[in-house]
Design an enzyme around this catalytic site. Structure first.
Site, PDB file in Angstrom:
ATOM      1  N   SER A   1      -1.697  -4.773  -2.675  1.00  0.00           N
ATOM      2  CA  SER A   1      -2.668  -3.706  -2.866  1.00  0.00           C
ATOM      3  C   SER A   1      -2.644  -2.805  -3.770  1.00  0.00           C
ATOM      4  CB  SER A   1      -3.025  -3.263  -1.413  1.00  0.00           C
ATOM      5  OG  SER A   1      -4.032  -2.205  -1.368  1.00  0.00           O
TER       6      SER A   1
ATOM      7  N   SER B   1       7.298 -15.963  -5.341  1.00  0.00           N
ATOM      8  CA  SER B   1       6.246 -14.941  -5.044  1.00  0.00           C
ATOM      9  C   SER B   1       4.889 -15.686  -5.308  1.00  0.00           C
ATOM     10  CB  SER B   1       6.206 -13.793  -5.579  1.00  0.00           C
ATOM     11  OG  SER B   1       5.118 -12.779  -5.215  1.00  0.00           O
TER      12      SER B   1
ATOM     13  N   SER C   1       2.277 -14.100  -5.569  1.00  0.00           N
ATOM     14  CA  SER C   1       1.571 -13.161  -6.368  1.00  0.00           C
ATOM     15  C   SER C   1       1.902 -13.370  -7.699  1.00  0.00           C
ATOM     16  CB  SER C   1       1.943 -11.918  -6.132  1.00  0.00           C
ATOM     17  OG  SER C   1       1.489 -11.479  -4.685  1.00  0.00           O
TER      18      SER C   1
ATOM     19  N   HIS D   1       5.249   5.966  -1.377  1.00  0.00           N
ATOM     20  CA  HIS D   1       5.513   6.564  -0.101  1.00  0.00           C
ATOM     21  C   HIS D   1       6.885   7.223   0.240  1.00  0.00           C
ATOM     22  CE1 HIS D   1       5.039   7.482   4.255  1.00  0.00           C
ATOM     23  NE2 HIS D   1       5.532   5.983   4.643  1.00  0.00           N
TER      24      HIS D   1
ATOM     25  N   GLY E   1      -5.477   0.058  -2.642  1.00  0.00           N
ATOM     26  CA  GLY E   1      -5.281  -0.394  -4.071  1.00  0.00           C
ATOM     27  C   GLY E   1      -6.501  -1.031  -4.580  1.00  0.00           C
TER      28      GLY E   1
ATOM     29  N   GLU F   1      -1.366   8.023  10.915  1.00  0.00           N
ATOM     30  CA  GLU F   1      -1.436   6.775  10.903  1.00  0.00           C
ATOM     31  C   GLU F   1      -1.240   6.558  12.594  1.00  0.00           C
ATOM     32  OE1 GLU F   1       0.571   4.902   6.927  1.00  0.00           O
ATOM     33  OE2 GLU F   1       1.825   5.138   8.807  1.00  0.00           O
TER      34      GLU F   1
END
Length: 349
Positions: free
Chosen positions: A27, A51, A53, A108, A134, A195
């Site tokens: 994302s 992967s 991706s 993060h 994202g 969260e």
């Protein structure tokens, strides 16, 4: 008053002169990589050989190589993989290529704050944390605007870390909207608290409790779903657009009155005390330790909780009702199935 930094405060050329490795293409990864590429930056994507991706990144025209090779060649390395993978990927793939003077970045602060990765003192370490998913970050960038972000300087070995971090924020489009300075500790602790107590844990538990209360009282599950889940988006959108006052202006006077007299009965001192306990567990590292150990054990509790919640009645009712509303998101079913499969496989994004 917090200082907000915009395009005029960031020198894009500083990032255009660097080679940037984006580790991960999920994302956040795809949005960072494509936005920087479109801003004239030299971007490569680091992904394992197997992967799924890789094909998506290559189809988008972004060079792809292994994380180790990408980190070795890059001046700036941004880690955009799930927190639980940071330590292994850092130690195995990134750390060997971190020559003095390079910059390591995250979106993060978890792995830095809880010492899952410990970079050497010879490199810059910083964070740029966009405050949007994202796909939204990418869409707004292509529309000519951006999403806000937080930034933090964790380690300034070169004396140029802040300028480079602001340049990165501009390269991904965040200084179009504005970026705010924070620290790794502040971002991590407030993010985890939000969260757990409000955005995910608090909200989902409140929705389920409301749904269950109505169903137990004999009301139709479908009506309970509409009242306790479906309409949440309508209320949140109003608050997102204009704050709580605008939401209260937009709803009926009956709803507004109920807000004032019933809300504090639910979120009472007992709930606030529990919130303080949750915050303390985040601050003292108890939650982080629990999550790290859960991953080391193969995530048995995590997967069990996921399966149990996926089978809750509200999910079954919701799927049936959403099938009546294809305008919500015609691709949502496919997207949900893909994301759940990827998470269950515990793959690098």
């Amino acid at each position: 008053m917090t200082t907000i930094y915009y395009d005029a405060d960031a020198n894009l050329e500083l990032m255009q002169q660097k080679r940037i490795a984006v580790i991960g293409y999920g994302s956040q990864g795809h949005a960072h990589a494509l936005n920087m590429r479109d801003n004239g930056c030299d971007v490569v994507v680091g992904l394992p050989a197997g992967s799924k991706s890789r094909e998506r990144a290559e189809a988008a025209g972004v060079p792809v190589m292994t994380p180790a090779k990408a980190a070795e060649q890059a001046d700036v390395i941004m880690m955009l993989i799930p927190d639980q993978h940071h330590r292994e990927v850092f130690e195995h793939d990134i750390k060997p290529g971190l020559a003095p003077g390079k910059m390591l970045m995250t979106a993060h602060g978890f792995s830095l704050h809880y010492a899952q990765i410990v970079p050497s003192a010879s490199i810059d370490v910083a964070m740029v944390a966009p405050k949007a998913p994202g796909h939204m970050m990418r869409r707004l960038f292509t529309d000519g605007v951006g999403v806000p972000a937080l930034f933090a300087i964790h380690q300034d070995a070169t004396g140029n870390a802040e300028a480079l971090t602001l340049a990165y924020a501009r390269a991904v489009g965040c200084t179009r909207a504005g970026v705010l300075r924070t620290t790794i500790a502040e971002e991590t602790e407030t993010d985890l608290f939000g969260e757990q107590s409000v955005l995910c844990g608090g909200l989902t538990s409140l929705i389920k409790a409301g749904f269950e209360t109505l169903v137990e009282a004999g009301y139709q599950p479908e009506l309970a779903y509409f009242e306790c889940m479906h309409e949440v988006k309508l209320i949140v959108d109003l608050m997102y657009q204009g704050g709580m006052s605008y939401m209260r202006y937009s709803v009926s006077d009956t709803a507004e009155f109920g807000d004032y007299v019933s809300g504090p009965r639910l979120i009472d001192e007992r709930v606030r005390a529990e919130m303080r306990k949750i915050l303390h567990e985040i601050q003292d590292g108890s939650f982080a330790s629990r999550w790290i150990l859960e991953n080391q054990a193969g995530r048995p509790s995590f997967y069990a909780m996921r399966r149990a919640n996926q089978q809750h009645q509200i999910e079954h009712v919701g799927r049936e009702l959403r099938s009546m509303m294809p305008w919500l998101n015609p691709d949502q079913k496919k997207t949900d199935q893909t994301e759940v499969a990827e998470k269950n496989a515990n793959t690098m994004k």
